[in-house]
Design an enzyme around this catalytic site. Sequence first.
Site, PDB file in Angstrom:
ATOM      1  N   SER A 147       0.853  -1.184   0.000  1.00  0.00           N
ATOM      2  CA  SER A 147       0.000   0.000   0.000  1.00  0.00           C
ATOM      3  C   SER A 147       0.889   1.234   0.000  1.00  0.00           C
ATOM      4  O   SER A 147       1.990   1.206   0.561  1.00  0.00           O
ATOM      5  CB  SER A 147      -0.895   0.014   1.241  1.00  0.00           C
ATOM      6  N   SER A 148       0.415   2.311  -0.615  1.00  0.00           N
ATOM      7  CA  SER A 148       1.234   3.520  -0.669  1.00  0.00           C
ATOM      8  C   SER A 148       1.455   4.131   0.710  1.00  0.00           C
ATOM      9  O   SER A 148       2.353   4.956   0.884  1.00  0.00           O
ATOM     10  CB  SER A 148       0.583   4.559  -1.591  1.00  0.00           C
ATOM     11  N   CYS A 149       0.684   3.703   1.716  1.00  0.00           N
ATOM     12  CA  CYS A 149       0.877   4.245   3.067  1.00  0.00           C
ATOM     13  C   CYS A 149       2.177   3.759   3.699  1.00  0.00           C
ATOM     14  O   CYS A 149       2.568   4.240   4.759  1.00  0.00           O
ATOM     15  CB  CYS A 149      -0.297   3.896   3.961  1.00  0.00           C
ATOM     16  N   TYR A 154      -0.910  -0.524  10.251  1.00  0.00           N
ATOM     17  CA  TYR A 154      -1.179  -1.181   8.965  1.00  0.00           C
ATOM     18  C   TYR A 154       0.044  -1.116   8.068  1.00  0.00           C
ATOM     19  O   TYR A 154       0.432  -2.113   7.433  1.00  0.00           O
ATOM     20  CB  TYR A 154      -2.368  -0.499   8.289  1.00  0.00           C
ATOM     21  N   LYS A 176       2.351  -4.198   6.329  1.00  0.00           N
ATOM     22  CA  LYS A 176       2.596  -4.306   4.891  1.00  0.00           C
ATOM     23  C   LYS A 176       4.090  -4.251   4.580  1.00  0.00           C
ATOM     24  O   LYS A 176       4.582  -4.956   3.685  1.00  0.00           O
ATOM     25  CB  LYS A 176       1.850  -3.198   4.151  1.00  0.00           C
ATOM     26  N   HIS A 202     -12.762   3.973   2.873  1.00  0.00           N
ATOM     27  CA  HIS A 202     -11.812   4.920   2.318  1.00  0.00           C
ATOM     28  C   HIS A 202     -12.555   6.153   1.802  1.00  0.00           C
ATOM     29  O   HIS A 202     -13.787   6.204   1.790  1.00  0.00           O
ATOM     30  CB  HIS A 202     -11.006   4.261   1.206  1.00  0.00           C
TER      31      HIS A 202
END
Length: 311
Positions: A108-110, A137, A141, A180
């Site tokens: 994920s880009s987070c 989170y 990841k 989201h």
Amino acid sequence: MDAKARIYVAGHTGMVGSAILRRLQAEGFQTLLTRDRAALDLREQVAVRAFFAAERPEYVFVAAAKVGGIRANDTFGADFIHDNLLIAANVVAAAHETGVKKLLFLGSSCIYPKFAPQPMREESFLDGKLEPTNEPYAVAKIAGITMCRAYRRQYGDDFISAMPTNLYGPWDNFDLENSHVLPALMRRFHEAKQAGLPEVTLWGTGSPRREFLHVDDLADACVRLMERYSGDLCLNVGTGEDLTIAEAAEAVRRVVGYQGAVRWDSSKPDGAPRKLLDVTRLHELGWRHRIGLEEGLRSLYEAFLDGRRRG
């Protein structure tokens, strides 16, 4: 991948997994392995190892994850890190033990630092502090991506990872507590329209910039990466284009047809100021997104109205 290859899509009932499954079916793959959570809890190591030993998948797409928006991440951090760590550890290890030919893990880009240079390049991975609201989170990841790298380096396993930007599409989560941004906005505007409310109040200032990718485009990219890419880097998957949350809200408002006013509650968190992925490497592999935001939002609203949604 041969048309008869045994392909396991982990998380096939979710938004991302179901899109990957649809894409594989459309391309004629015949032996697609799936299990819902009731049949296989990916947090349970013994069950995961037994499934891989019995079914012997050749290719694995890891789309299973516990996901949610900024409020869910900030509220249920322990659940997010616990479940996602277990899913990653169990599936990647079982894939190695049973000799899976290739595995694609979705990050994920987070996972990028909160203040990573924009647009964010793959080299920014592990190069700074994370956004606090979704740190649990993100750490889970990061662990999954690092596992894929470690198994590749130590054992030569062809395990790769991809980093999608913010996603939306059919079977998205529209629950206002856990969704989201795009589905949350869509539900807020839809319910305000139905109730005839004169205004809608939204979280934050509306100034953060975000990139949005339709899940069907992601699914297409995942299949292409499985066919064309082998490497250490967790490749970015996005559009390379962004807009402010306020602009996104306006686009959703137009699609829904809500005529009232929009107010912003600046006492609520904004999250990271900007999250735009550099997709140069993906473009060099010959892949670009095809679904524009307006077209994608119309399909999202259709999915909401006809029940292809969660929450």
